[in-house]
Design an enzyme around this catalytic site. Structure first.
Site, PDB file in Angstrom:
ATOM      1  N   GLU A 153       0.679   7.777  -3.443  1.00 18.61           N
ATOM      2  CA  GLU A 153       1.415   7.668  -1.952  1.00 18.61           C
ATOM      3  C   GLU A 153       2.734   8.627  -1.975  1.00 18.61           C
ATOM      4  O   GLU A 153       3.079   9.045  -1.029  1.00 18.61           O
ATOM      5  CB  GLU A 153       2.166   6.125  -2.280  1.00 18.61           C
ATOM      6  CG  GLU A 153       1.022   5.159  -2.150  1.00 18.61           C
ATOM      7  CD  GLU A 153       0.243   5.240  -0.672  1.00 18.61           C
ATOM      8  OE1 GLU A 153       0.757   5.343   0.546  1.00 18.61           O
ATOM      9  OE2 GLU A 153      -1.258   5.372  -0.721  1.00 18.61           O
ATOM     10  N   HIS A 187       0.848  -1.166  -0.101  1.00 22.50           N
ATOM     11  CA  HIS A 187      -0.033   0.036  -0.011  1.00 22.50           C
ATOM     12  C   HIS A 187       0.978   1.228  -0.197  1.00 22.50           C
ATOM     13  O   HIS A 187       0.681   2.077  -0.834  1.00 22.50           O
ATOM     14  CB  HIS A 187      -0.739  -0.039   1.245  1.00 22.50           C
ATOM     15  CG  HIS A 187      -2.049   1.099   1.052  1.00 22.50           C
ATOM     16  ND1 HIS A 187      -2.968   1.076   2.004  1.00 22.50           N
ATOM     17  CD2 HIS A 187      -2.272   2.117   0.338  1.00 22.50           C
ATOM     18  CE1 HIS A 187      -3.706   2.167   1.849  1.00 22.50           C
ATOM     19  NE2 HIS A 187      -3.091   2.970   0.809  1.00 22.50           N
ATOM     20  N   HIS A 214       2.507  11.044   0.912  1.00 24.18           N
ATOM     21  CA  HIS A 214       3.436  10.802   2.090  1.00 24.18           C
ATOM     22  C   HIS A 214       4.821  11.017   1.960  1.00 24.18           C
ATOM     23  O   HIS A 214       5.450  11.476   2.784  1.00 24.18           O
ATOM     24  CB  HIS A 214       3.038   9.291   2.336  1.00 24.18           C
ATOM     25  CG  HIS A 214       1.502   8.893   2.553  1.00 24.18           C
ATOM     26  ND1 HIS A 214       0.832   9.385   3.795  1.00 24.18           N
ATOM     27  CD2 HIS A 214       0.659   8.166   1.963  1.00 24.18           C
ATOM     28  CE1 HIS A 214      -0.163   8.843   3.871  1.00 24.18           C
ATOM     29  NE2 HIS A 214      -0.737   8.168   2.817  1.00 24.18           N
TER      30      HIS A 214
END
Length: 408
Positions: free
Chosen positions: A143, A85, A147
């Site tokens: 992602e 993920h 992040h």
């Protein structure tokens, strides 16, 4: 270890004198060789921040989560492996930043990896870092942008001889490296926990197996009582690129799985039985919502408010009245006083900005969208706050269901 060849970025720097020619064929790409050197690295979330160089001390995101998916329906990735993920930098108390640098938001991750000589990394990601909608590139971009840009030790100033997007390569390389050391499928299988259409498992069984392998408890996430995600937590001594990842206790939100009766659904389709005593019953949709009514939200085992006219989840005040209008025999559209309703950008919204109504159906008395009756939010609303409802889980931590209360 993944093998790589020099890419255009390395070759260009070698020819212009920024890198020695001997370095461009260096086979060890597990970490950048020109990242900031940390003489006395301190462990994030253990040492207090007092002005340390954040190229050597991950701050404020010092709790690193390597998160993995198990998507069974539709099946995503190898049948005998979980998929990646992401790698998330949480605060030490469970909060987090997101989208921290608009200047480093990229939409060409595949090209960045290839240009950096990491076609090997891209190939691995194409097998094990999968998006359940089928758009892997979109997941990678999400992602990194959400992040990766919030990891302090990946700032461009943390490199002695920086080349463009070097920190992007480091982020994906490190995420894959950590994932390879955490074979969730094999760890569970070694404990007798394997995908099954009939067996169920307890939360304690699953936690014990994963915690033993990780040397620390993990966060286990379920969807409709079935295993869906595992989060491995770390603190880091030094930088993300070259530091030591130390297993740590979970921060913030804990598991949402039941204590018993957890399903671990196989990714491959069930083989049809050769003989049956009774014919199987087909799944049927419920009676579509009709007329005027309220959209009631249930979450965490009970009723938790309702949806208001702009499509937000609200726990206080008066519920909005929606009109359900027949679209087909099994589907309907929804409209509030603000306008028609739809999922736009994955978020439920009603108003004049919605150009086309969404078609919904009913399963087991619950609102269903594209076959799913579970929706998601980042937090449950309290007081006068409102929460956005999302169609896909992504990183939204709260599960919820929506039912209809007809008004007469």
């Amino acid at each position: 270890m993944l093998q790589s060849i020099p890419g255009p970025q390395h070759i260009l720097k070698a020819l212009t004198g920024s890198l020695g020619l001997s370095t461009i064929f260096e086979p060890d790409h597990e970490a950048s060789q020109n990242s900031f050197q940390c003489s006395k690295p301190e462990l994030s979330c253990h040492a207090q921040y007092h002005g340390q160089d954040t190229c050597c001390f991950n701050y404020p995101g010092g709790q690193m989560l390597q998160t993995q998916f198990w998507d069974a329906d539709p099946a995503v990735g190898p049948v005998d492996s979980w998929t990646i993920h992401g790698l998330w930098p949480d605060f030490c108390d469970g909060g987090f930043d997101q989208y921290c640098d608009s200047k480093r938001r990229y939409s060409n991750i595949s090209l960045i990896l290839v240009d950096s000589g990491r076609a090997d990394l891209l190939e691995y990601m194409s097998d094990f870092w999968k998006d359940f909608r089928g758009d892997d590139e979109d997941l990678w971009e999400h992602e990194w942008n959400k992040h990766g840009t919030c990891i302090s030790t990946l700032e461009t100033t943390c490199y002695a001889d920086y080349y463009p997007q070097q920190e992007v390569v480091d982020y994906f390389n490190k995420t894959v490296e950590i994932f390879q050391k955490l074979p969730t499928y094999q760890t569970l299988a070694n404990a007798g926990i394997v995908p099954s259409h009939t067996e169920t498992y307890t939360l304690d069984e699953i936690q014990a197996a994963l915690a033993k392998a990780h040397a620390a408890p993990v966060t286990i996430r379920c969807r409709n009582r079935a295993l869906n995600e595992v989060w491995y937590h770390f603190n880091i001594a030094g930088s993300l690129q070259t530091g030591t990842f130390v297993p740590s206790e979970p921060d913030g939100l804990k598991t949402n799985c039941p204590a018993t009766g957890i399903h671990y659904i196989p990714k491959k389709h069930r083989e049809p039985s050769r003989t049956t005593d009774t014919p199987s019953q087909p799944t049927t949709t419920g009676t579509p919502f009709k007329g005027r009514g309220n959209l009631i939200v249930s979450s965490m085992g009970g009723r938790r408010g309702c949806i208001i006219s702009r499509g937000k989840w609200f726990a206080s005040g008066t519920c909005a009245t929606f009109k359900a209008k027949k679209a087909t025999d099994d589907t309907f559209t929804l409209q509030s006083s603000k306008g028609i309703c739809a999922f736009e950008g994955d978020a439920f919204s009603c108003g004049p900005h919605v150009t086309a109504p969404e078609e919904f159906s009913v399963q087991d008395g619950k609102l269903s969208y594209r076959g799913n009756t579970t929706f998601f939010a980042d937090k449950a609303p309290k007081g006068r706050t409102q929460s956005t409802i999302f169609a896909s889980q992504d990183e939204h931590l709260i599960d919820l269901a929506i039912t209809w209360k007809e008004r007469r």
